[in-house]
Design a protein around this motif. Structure first.
Motif, PDB file in Angstrom:
ATOM      1  N   GLY A 102     -20.556  -4.501 -17.013  1.00  0.00           N
ATOM      2  CA  GLY A 102     -19.799  -3.833 -15.957  1.00  0.00           C
ATOM      3  C   GLY A 102     -20.052  -2.335 -15.928  1.00  0.00           C
ATOM      4  O   GLY A 102     -20.245  -1.743 -14.858  1.00  0.00           O
ATOM      5  N   ASN A 103     -20.057  -1.703 -17.102  1.00  0.00           N
ATOM      6  CA  ASN A 103     -20.358  -0.268 -17.156  1.00  0.00           C
ATOM      7  C   ASN A 103     -21.758   0.035 -16.654  1.00  0.00           C
ATOM      8  O   ASN A 103     -21.981   1.018 -15.934  1.00  0.00           O
ATOM      9  CB  ASN A 103     -20.202   0.237 -18.592  1.00  0.00           C
ATOM     10  CG  ASN A 103     -18.759   0.280 -19.049  1.00  0.00           C
ATOM     11  OD1 ASN A 103     -17.842   0.336 -18.234  1.00  0.00           O
ATOM     12  ND2 ASN A 103     -18.546   0.229 -20.353  1.00  0.00           N
ATOM     13  N   THR A 104     -22.713  -0.810 -17.035  1.00  0.00           N
ATOM     14  CA  THR A 104     -24.096  -0.584 -16.614  1.00  0.00           C
ATOM     15  C   THR A 104     -24.254  -0.753 -15.109  1.00  0.00           C
ATOM     16  O   THR A 104     -24.940   0.044 -14.452  1.00  0.00           O
ATOM     17  CB  THR A 104     -25.033  -1.554 -17.356  1.00  0.00           C
ATOM     18  OG1 THR A 104     -24.841  -1.421 -18.767  1.00  0.00           O
ATOM     19  CG2 THR A 104     -26.484  -1.269 -17.027  1.00  0.00           C
ATOM     20  N   VAL A 109     -24.962   1.564  -9.642  1.00  0.00           N
ATOM     21  CA  VAL A 109     -24.519   1.726  -8.258  1.00  0.00           C
ATOM     22  C   VAL A 109     -24.210   3.184  -7.954  1.00  0.00           C
ATOM     23  O   VAL A 109     -24.433   3.666  -6.835  1.00  0.00           O
ATOM     24  CB  VAL A 109     -23.289   0.832  -7.993  1.00  0.00           C
ATOM     25  CG1 VAL A 109     -22.682   1.124  -6.624  1.00  0.00           C
ATOM     26  CG2 VAL A 109     -23.667  -0.635  -8.096  1.00  0.00           C
ATOM     27  N   LEU A 110     -23.734   3.917  -8.939  1.00  0.00           N
ATOM     28  CA  LEU A 110     -23.403   5.328  -8.738  1.00  0.00           C
ATOM     29  C   LEU A 110     -24.626   6.223  -8.819  1.00  0.00           C
ATOM     30  O   LEU A 110     -24.785   7.171  -8.023  1.00  0.00           O
ATOM     31  CB  LEU A 110     -22.366   5.762  -9.782  1.00  0.00           C
ATOM     32  CG  LEU A 110     -21.785   7.176  -9.650  1.00  0.00           C
ATOM     33  CD1 LEU A 110     -21.011   7.310  -8.349  1.00  0.00           C
ATOM     34  CD2 LEU A 110     -20.900   7.488 -10.847  1.00  0.00           C
ATOM     35  N   LEU A 114     -27.503   8.290  -5.563  1.00  0.00           N
ATOM     36  CA  LEU A 114     -27.428   9.737  -5.695  1.00  0.00           C
ATOM     37  C   LEU A 114     -28.785  10.327  -6.066  1.00  0.00           C
ATOM     38  O   LEU A 114     -29.193  11.376  -5.531  1.00  0.00           O
ATOM     39  CB  LEU A 114     -26.390  10.095  -6.758  1.00  0.00           C
ATOM     40  CG  LEU A 114     -26.088  11.585  -6.952  1.00  0.00           C
ATOM     41  CD1 LEU A 114     -25.583  12.196  -5.651  1.00  0.00           C
ATOM     42  CD2 LEU A 114     -25.065  11.783  -8.062  1.00  0.00           C
ATOM     43  N   GLU A 115     -29.514   9.676  -6.962  1.00  0.00           N
ATOM     44  CA  GLU A 115     -30.843  10.158  -7.332  1.00  0.00           C
ATOM     45  C   GLU A 115     -31.801  10.095  -6.149  1.00  0.00           C
ATOM     46  O   GLU A 115     -32.600  11.021  -5.929  1.00  0.00           O
ATOM     47  CB  GLU A 115     -31.385   9.334  -8.495  1.00  0.00           C
ATOM     48  CG  GLU A 115     -30.713   9.591  -9.823  1.00  0.00           C
ATOM     49  CD  GLU A 115     -31.344   8.792 -10.942  1.00  0.00           C
ATOM     50  OE1 GLU A 115     -32.331   9.272 -11.529  1.00  0.00           O
ATOM     51  OE2 GLU A 115     -30.858   7.687 -11.236  1.00  0.00           O
ATOM     52  N   ILE A 116     -31.747   9.011  -5.377  1.00  0.00           N
ATOM     53  CA  ILE A 116     -32.620   8.880  -4.210  1.00  0.00           C
ATOM     54  C   ILE A 116     -32.326   9.982  -3.205  1.00  0.00           C
ATOM     55  O   ILE A 116     -33.244  10.646  -2.687  1.00  0.00           O
ATOM     56  CB  ILE A 116     -32.443   7.491  -3.567  1.00  0.00           C
ATOM     57  CG1 ILE A 116     -33.005   6.392  -4.482  1.00  0.00           C
ATOM     58  CG2 ILE A 116     -33.127   7.433  -2.201  1.00  0.00           C
ATOM     59  CD1 ILE A 116     -34.503   6.423  -4.648  1.00  0.00           C
ATOM     60  N   ALA A 117     -31.040  10.206  -2.902  1.00  0.00           N
ATOM     61  CA  ALA A 117     -30.671  11.221  -1.911  1.00  0.00           C
ATOM     62  C   ALA A 117     -31.064  12.615  -2.376  1.00  0.00           C
ATOM     63  O   ALA A 117     -31.623  13.420  -1.612  1.00  0.00           O
ATOM     64  CB  ALA A 117     -29.177  11.145  -1.627  1.00  0.00           C
ATOM     65  N   LEU A 118     -30.776  12.931  -3.644  1.00  0.00           N
ATOM     66  CA  LEU A 118     -31.090  14.263  -4.155  1.00  0.00           C
ATOM     67  C   LEU A 118     -32.597  14.488  -4.236  1.00  0.00           C
ATOM     68  O   LEU A 118     -33.096  15.559  -3.850  1.00  0.00           O
ATOM     69  CB  LEU A 118     -30.453  14.448  -5.530  1.00  0.00           C
ATOM     70  CG  LEU A 118     -30.658  15.813  -6.191  1.00  0.00           C
ATOM     71  CD1 LEU A 118     -30.075  16.917  -5.327  1.00  0.00           C
ATOM     72  CD2 LEU A 118     -30.022  15.834  -7.575  1.00  0.00           C
ATOM     73  N   ALA A 119     -33.339  13.503  -4.719  1.00  0.00           N
ATOM     74  CA  ALA A 119     -34.792  13.654  -4.832  1.00  0.00           C
ATOM     75  C   ALA A 119     -35.443  13.796  -3.462  1.00  0.00           C
ATOM     76  O   ALA A 119     -36.348  14.619  -3.275  1.00  0.00           O
ATOM     77  CB  ALA A 119     -35.383  12.457  -5.580  1.00  0.00           C
ATOM     78  N   LEU A 120     -34.976  13.007  -2.483  1.00  0.00           N
ATOM     79  CA  LEU A 120     -35.539  13.104  -1.141  1.00  0.00           C
ATOM     80  C   LEU A 120     -35.191  14.444  -0.505  1.00  0.00           C
ATOM     81  O   LEU A 120     -36.029  15.057   0.176  1.00  0.00           O
ATOM     82  CB  LEU A 120     -35.032  11.949  -0.285  1.00  0.00           C
ATOM     83  CG  LEU A 120     -35.579  11.861   1.138  1.00  0.00           C
ATOM     84  CD1 LEU A 120     -37.101  11.815   1.137  1.00  0.00           C
ATOM     85  CD2 LEU A 120     -35.011  10.648   1.857  1.00  0.00           C
TER      86      LEU A 120
END
Length: 331
Positions: A102-104, A109-110, A114-120
């Motif tokens: 569950g933690n993973t 999902v979090l 966020l990485e995709i949006a920030l990197a793009l």
């Protein structure tokens, strides 16, 4: 009464005689064949160290882990006793497996969107820079070159609840910052903050894809009256969609294998943070293998993680290929 006799059919046309092949053509063909064999052998010799390493350290280790996942293997006694499906049944009954998964999943999902949006966003920014582009690309890529241990040490100072720079900055604008490293609700966001610090690798892939977008398409869309957002949505994004799918796949796999950041922030020393909130699947696997020395159970955990990642990757490929544009037209 006269009888007419049918004329005999004309003789079949004589086939053109095929001229014999000159001896020089046969020798050239033999030389080309031998040259291809030599090139193939040379190529195999060059990649043979990787092939040997893959067979011994990757494929061999996978096969061995599959074997010991059906046994009770303790490193201390160096004995392996057959256990059948006991280790896989323990995966169902162990409550910490559900907590770790569950933690993973929550982290994946979090972190991945966020990485995709920030990197793009960073790639679009760097792609628009004309002067000093090399300097800015180097500066943005430097965090990726920083060792994870050094990054974790910095974030331990930044995320400190009482003296950390982040909470001090929030207090300066009247916001009471959370206890990042002790509050279970903020444990996973703190790890996400440390993860996005090294987003430069994904940014470079997006930047390479953006530089391959033909400028003529943007010029044509601009002449037709399309604004910046419509040009991005209808021109840029479809053309870089293969890079988006690739990054989503790679980041998802990495998210399900999250270990370094969580271990360095919360599990390097005992009593730091909330054990359940920061208990990721790879962390629990490490504890079972190298602290409890229960290698049979740890191997079963590894194969469960392999199956989960495989299923998620197949789903992402099936769904993603419906929205990915390839220049050849094939999906």
């Amino acid at each position: 009464m006269t009888t007419s006799t049918a004329a005999p059919p004309p003789p079949p046309a004589a086939r053109a005689a095929t001229p014999p092949e000159p001896p020089s053509a046969g020798r050239r063909r033999q030389r080309k064949g031998s040259m291809r064999r030599r090139e193939a052998i040379t190529g195999l010799l060059f990649v043979s160290p990787w092939i040997l390493g893959f067979l011994v350290f990757t494929l061999g280790a996978m096969v061995y882990s599959l074997v010991i996942s059906f046994s009770r293997y303790q490193l201390a006694t160096d004995t392996a006793r057959p256990a059948g499906l006991a280790n896989y049944e323990a995966l169902i009954t162990d409550p910490k497996i559900a907590i770790a998964l569950g933690n993973t999943l929550y982290y994946a999902v979090l972190a991945v969107p966020l990485e995709i949006a920030l990197a793009l966003g960073l790639a679009l920014l760097l792609n628009s820079v004309r002067r000093g582009a090399g300097f800015f690309r180097t500066v943005f890529y430097l965090p990726k070159m920083t060792p994870t241990v050094a990054t974790a040490s910095v974030f331990l100072l930044l995320l400190n609840g009482s003296t950390g720079a982040i909470n001090r900055g929030l207090a300066a604008i009247g916001i009471d910052g959370p206890d990042w490293l002790l509050d279970p609700a903020w444990v996973k966001p703190s790890i996400v903050l440390m993860t996005v610090w090294g987003v430069a690798g994904t940014m470079v892939i997006f930047l390479a894809a953006l530089q391959n977008v033909p400028k003529e398409l943007h010029e044509a869309a601009s002449i037709d009256g399309a604004g910046a957002w419509r040009r991005f949505w209808h021109v840029t994004l479809p053309l870089i969609s293969p890079a988006v799918l690739f990054n989503v796949l790679v980041l998802t796999i990495a998210a399900f294998q999250i270990f370094d950041q969580a271990f360095l922030l919360f599990h390097r020393t005992t009593g730091t943070g909330s054990s359940d909130a920061s208990l990721f699947y790879a962390i629990y696997l490490f504890e079972q293998a190298f602290r409890q020395f229960n290698f049979g159970f740890a191997a079963a955990m590894a194969w469960l993680l392999f199956v989960i990642i495989l299923v998620i990757s197949i789903i992402q490929m099936r769904v993603g290929n419906r929205f990915v544009y390839y220049e050849g037209g094939d999906r």
